[in-house]
Structure formats: structure tokens, C-alpha cells
Design a protein around this motif. Structure first.
Motif, PDB file in Angstrom:
ATOM      1  N   ILE A 242      -4.851   0.970   0.548  1.00 41.57           N
ATOM      2  CA  ILE A 242      -3.984   1.856  -0.221  1.00 41.57           C
ATOM      3  C   ILE A 242      -5.554   3.055  -0.730  1.00 41.57           C
ATOM      4  CG2 ILE A 242      -4.307   1.135  -2.662  1.00 41.57           C
ATOM      5  CD1 ILE A 242      -3.805  -1.279  -2.404  1.00 41.57           C
TER       6      ILE A 242
ATOM      7  N   LYS B 297       2.995  -0.797 -11.355  1.00 44.11           N
ATOM      8  CA  LYS B 297       2.028  -0.505 -10.623  1.00 44.11           C
ATOM      9  C   LYS B 297       0.810  -1.303 -10.705  1.00 44.11           C
ATOM     10  CE  LYS B 297       0.678   3.414  -8.025  1.00 44.11           C
ATOM     11  NZ  LYS B 297       0.230   4.794  -7.910  1.00 44.11           N
ATOM     12  N   SER B 298       0.679  -1.204 -12.393  1.00 42.32           N
ATOM     13  CA  SER B 298      -0.818  -1.567 -12.652  1.00 42.32           C
ATOM     14  C   SER B 298      -0.605  -3.551 -12.126  1.00 42.32           C
ATOM     15  CB  SER B 298      -1.179  -1.709 -13.810  1.00 42.32           C
ATOM     16  OG  SER B 298      -0.098  -1.952 -14.104  1.00 42.32           O
TER      17      SER B 298
ATOM     18  N   ARG C   6      -6.494  -4.043   0.395  1.00 38.02           N
ATOM     19  CA  ARG C   6      -7.220  -3.737  -0.520  1.00 38.02           C
ATOM     20  C   ARG C   6      -7.914  -2.783   0.752  1.00 38.02           C
ATOM     21  NH1 ARG C   6      -7.622  -1.062  -5.025  1.00 38.02           N
ATOM     22  NH2 ARG C   6      -7.040  -3.254  -6.362  1.00 38.02           N
TER      23      ARG C   6
ATOM     24  N   ILE D 281      -0.987  -4.541  -8.798  1.00 45.79           N
ATOM     25  CA  ILE D 281      -1.981  -4.128  -7.660  1.00 45.79           C
ATOM     26  C   ILE D 281      -3.283  -5.528  -8.487  1.00 45.79           C
ATOM     27  CG2 ILE D 281      -4.395  -2.994  -8.102  1.00 45.79           C
ATOM     28  CD1 ILE D 281      -3.008  -0.397  -8.682  1.00 45.79           C
ATOM     29  N   THR D 282      -2.934  -6.059  -9.711  1.00 44.99           N
ATOM     30  CA  THR D 282      -3.146  -7.185 -10.356  1.00 44.99           C
ATOM     31  C   THR D 282      -2.903  -8.725  -9.629  1.00 44.99           C
ATOM     32  OG1 THR D 282      -3.232  -6.202 -12.322  1.00 44.99           O
ATOM     33  CG2 THR D 282      -3.919  -8.233 -12.278  1.00 44.99           C
TER      34      THR D 282
ATOM     35  N   ILE E  47      -2.322  -8.505  -6.354  1.00 48.50           N
ATOM     36  CA  ILE E  47      -2.826  -8.317  -5.214  1.00 48.50           C
ATOM     37  C   ILE E  47      -3.994  -8.698  -5.331  1.00 48.50           C
ATOM     38  CG2 ILE E  47      -3.342  -6.960  -3.619  1.00 48.50           C
ATOM     39  CD1 ILE E  47      -0.886  -5.467  -3.265  1.00 48.50           C
ATOM     40  N   ASP E  48      -4.865  -8.806  -6.431  1.00 52.34           N
ATOM     41  CA  ASP E  48      -5.753  -8.860  -6.225  1.00 52.34           C
ATOM     42  C   ASP E  48      -6.193 -10.412  -6.726  1.00 52.34           C
ATOM     43  OD1 ASP E  48      -7.883  -6.380  -5.476  1.00 52.34           O
ATOM     44  OD2 ASP E  48      -7.174  -5.357  -7.772  1.00 52.34           O
TER      45      ASP E  48
ATOM     46  N   ILE F 182       1.915   1.377  -3.703  1.00 55.42           N
ATOM     47  CA  ILE F 182       1.390   2.132  -4.555  1.00 55.42           C
ATOM     48  C   ILE F 182       0.882   3.976  -4.183  1.00 55.42           C
ATOM     49  CG2 ILE F 182      -1.230   1.318  -5.374  1.00 55.42           C
ATOM     50  CD1 ILE F 182      -0.355  -1.491  -4.868  1.00 55.42           C
TER      51      ILE F 182
ATOM     52  N   ALA G 282       0.974  -1.042   0.189  1.00 52.43           N
ATOM     53  CA  ALA G 282       0.044  -0.047  -0.506  1.00 52.43           C
ATOM     54  C   ALA G 282       0.456   1.310   0.280  1.00 52.43           C
ATOM     55  CB  ALA G 282      -0.807   0.105   0.925  1.00 52.43           C
TER      56      ALA G 282
END
Length: 290
Positions: free
Chosen positions: A167, A100-101, A164, A104-105, A107-108, A92, A89
Motif C-alpha cells: 500500500i 476505503k477506511s 501492508r 484498511i481497518t 486488513i489490520d 486502496i 493495495a
């Protein structure tokens, strides 16, 4: 000359009482049927044969072993996810960097992958016939059908919760305070402990609570990597499944009631955090309006 304009009525207030009552009744009926009735059924079945049977079930050596393993996996997985969530977090929300994207992907990713598939991934990596299986066997390192595999599986399915939660909170707060501290000569470590951490502590606790709840009830991934070895690799959800399959319903519901109690405690902590956070936001909003 026109008079002062009237404020538009709130859509919620403008709803007819019949509609509001109907919506509230549907919501309460849904909660009653799908939440309160199952909770009551668990405790009723757990205590139906008496307190003695209940205590015997929860004090059984296999049950105690399952409880210890469950709490140990939570105690190992949650702090690691907390460290990763804070670091991810921070990176980001405070910095711009290439990839960076992608981060995030990633992490999900556990939200999109079935826990059973996650368990199979670890079997393919660390199993006897997996990519690293022979190398681990030569060094007598056991991951699959052992505690490390259970902890790894639990970490995988609970990775996103802390990150999540933090962030959007850290993005909303910005980096002005941290930049001011750095300009005044504070080190990065001091800035984190004195400024960043106090600002995110309630969001961090909220993420830890959600992560703990998910780790306590994890079944799919742990079931794949555990091997269902009684007294060794059975967590509490797996122990409940085995008892139920053996038609030991009273013991199964007794152990399930422990999971329910854990869940209720976590929900109480979650409610306290939400209440504190809401009160803090309301106080800050009142101060700004004044």
C-alpha cells in the motif's frame, strides 16, 4: 558582510564517542542474549545426543507428516494472501471509493486479534456445534480438525503482510504511468503486467517473505483448529510442543532446529531483497541529483 554559513553538525556525528559506544554495546548485548544465545541453545540441544538421534528425530514419520503439513499450509496460504494483498493495495492506492477506511481497518484486524481468538472464530463457524457445522456434516465436509481449518487459520493471521507492504509503495509511486498506458490504448490487464507489477515486484517479494515467516511459525490459531491429531493435523510447531511435553527434549529441539533453519533462510532472502531495494533507491537518487 557575513561569511558563508557553516553546515550544522549531524546529531549522530556530534554524539560523544562514549555515548555511541555505550549505545552500540547495549544493542549488541541485547542481540547476543535474546537472539544468538537462544539460537545456539537450540542447535546445541538438538545435537547434544549425537547426529544419529538428530536424524532419527527429524525422519520420524510423525515429524515428516508435520513438516509436509506445515509446508502445504504455507504453500496454500501465501499465494492466496499474495493475490488478496495485490488486489487490496491496488484498490486502496489507485482508487477513491466509499468504505476505503473500512477496508484498511479490516486488513489490520489480524494484528489486533489474538490468534487463539481467531481459531475460536473458525470453531464457532465450522465446528460440529457451530453455525455451519450441521450443514457441513450433512455433506461430509471437514474443516475443523482437518487441513482446511489449518489453512484458513494461517491465512487469517497472515493477511496483512503483503497488503501492508504494497500500500505505501503503490501510493508513493502514484498512477501517472498507468494512466499514460491507458491513454495510449493498453488494457488494464496489460498495464498491470507491464507497468504495475515490475514497479512493485521487490515490495511484493518482501511481503511474501514476511508472510511465509509468519505462516511457518504460526501456533495459536492452528492449535485451536487442528485438534492435535498426530500424523494428520499437527504442524511442526505443534509437533515440537507435543514432544517437549512428553519430555523428548532431544527430538523436540531437533524439530525446532528445522524451524530455525527455515527462519534463517527466510532472513537471508529478506536481507537480499532489502539490499537490492536499497541499492536501487540509492541509484535512482544519485541519478536525480546528477
Amino acid at each position: 558582510m557575513t561569511g558563508p554559513s557553516r553546515p550544522l553538525p549531524s546529531p549522530t556525528v556530534a554524539e560523544p564517542p562514549l555515548v555511541r559506544g555505550l549505545l552500540l554495546g547495549v544493542a549488541l548485548a541485547f542481540l547476543f542474549l535474546f537472539l544468538f544465545v537462544p539460537l545456539a541453545a537450540v542447535f546445541y540441544e538438538a545435537l547434544r545426543k549425537g547426529v544419529g538421534v538428530y536424524l532419527a528425530a527429524v525422519s520420524d514419520p510423525y515429524a515428516l507428516s508435520a513438516i509436509r503439513l506445515t509446508l502445504a499450509s504455507v504453500a496454500l496460504a501465501v499465494p492466496l494472501n499474495m493475490l488478496f494483498g495485490v488486489a487490496a493495495a491496488w484498490a486502496i492506492a489507485k482508487f477513491e471509493f466509499r468504505g476505503k477506511s473500512v477496508l484498511i481497518t479490516l486488513i489490520d484486524l489480524p494484528f489486533a486479534v489474538s490468534p487463539v481468538i481467531a481459531g475460536l472464530i473458525y470453531v464457532l463457524l465450522f465446528g460440529a456445534q457451530g453455525w455451519l457445522g450441521p450443514w457441513l456434516a450433512e455433506r461430509d465436509i471437514k474443516i475443523i480438525f482437518a487441513t482446511p481449518g489449518i489453512v484458513l487459520a494461517t491465512i487469517f493471521v497472515t493477511v496483512p503482510f503483503v497488503a501492508r507492504e504494497l500500500i505505501p509503495l503503490m501510493q508513493a509511486q502514484g498512477s501517472d504511468e498507468e494512466e499514460a498506458a491507458l491513454v495510449l490504448g493498453a488494457s488494464g490487464w496489460v498495464t498491470f503486467w507491464r507497468i504495475t507489477l515490475p514497479n512493485i515486484k521487490w515490495g511484493l517479494l518482501y511481503g511474501v517473505v514476511l508472510c511465509s515467516a509468519r505462516a511457518l511459525g504460526e501456533f495459536g490459531a492452528v492449535s485451536v483448529v487442528s485438534g492435535h491429531i498426530r500424523g494428520l493435523t499437527n504442524t511442526l510447531p505443534l509437533h515440537v510442543e507435543i514432544l517437549y511435553n512428553e519430555y523428548q527434549f532431544a527430538a523436540a529441539f531437533a524439530c525446532a532446529s528445522l524451524l530455525t533453519l527455515f527462519a534463517l533462510v527466510i532472513l537471508a532472502v529478506k536481507a537480499l531483497i532489502e539490499r537490492h531495494t536499497f541499492g536501487k533507491r540509492r541509484t535512482s537518487a544519485s541519478g536525480e541529483n546528477a
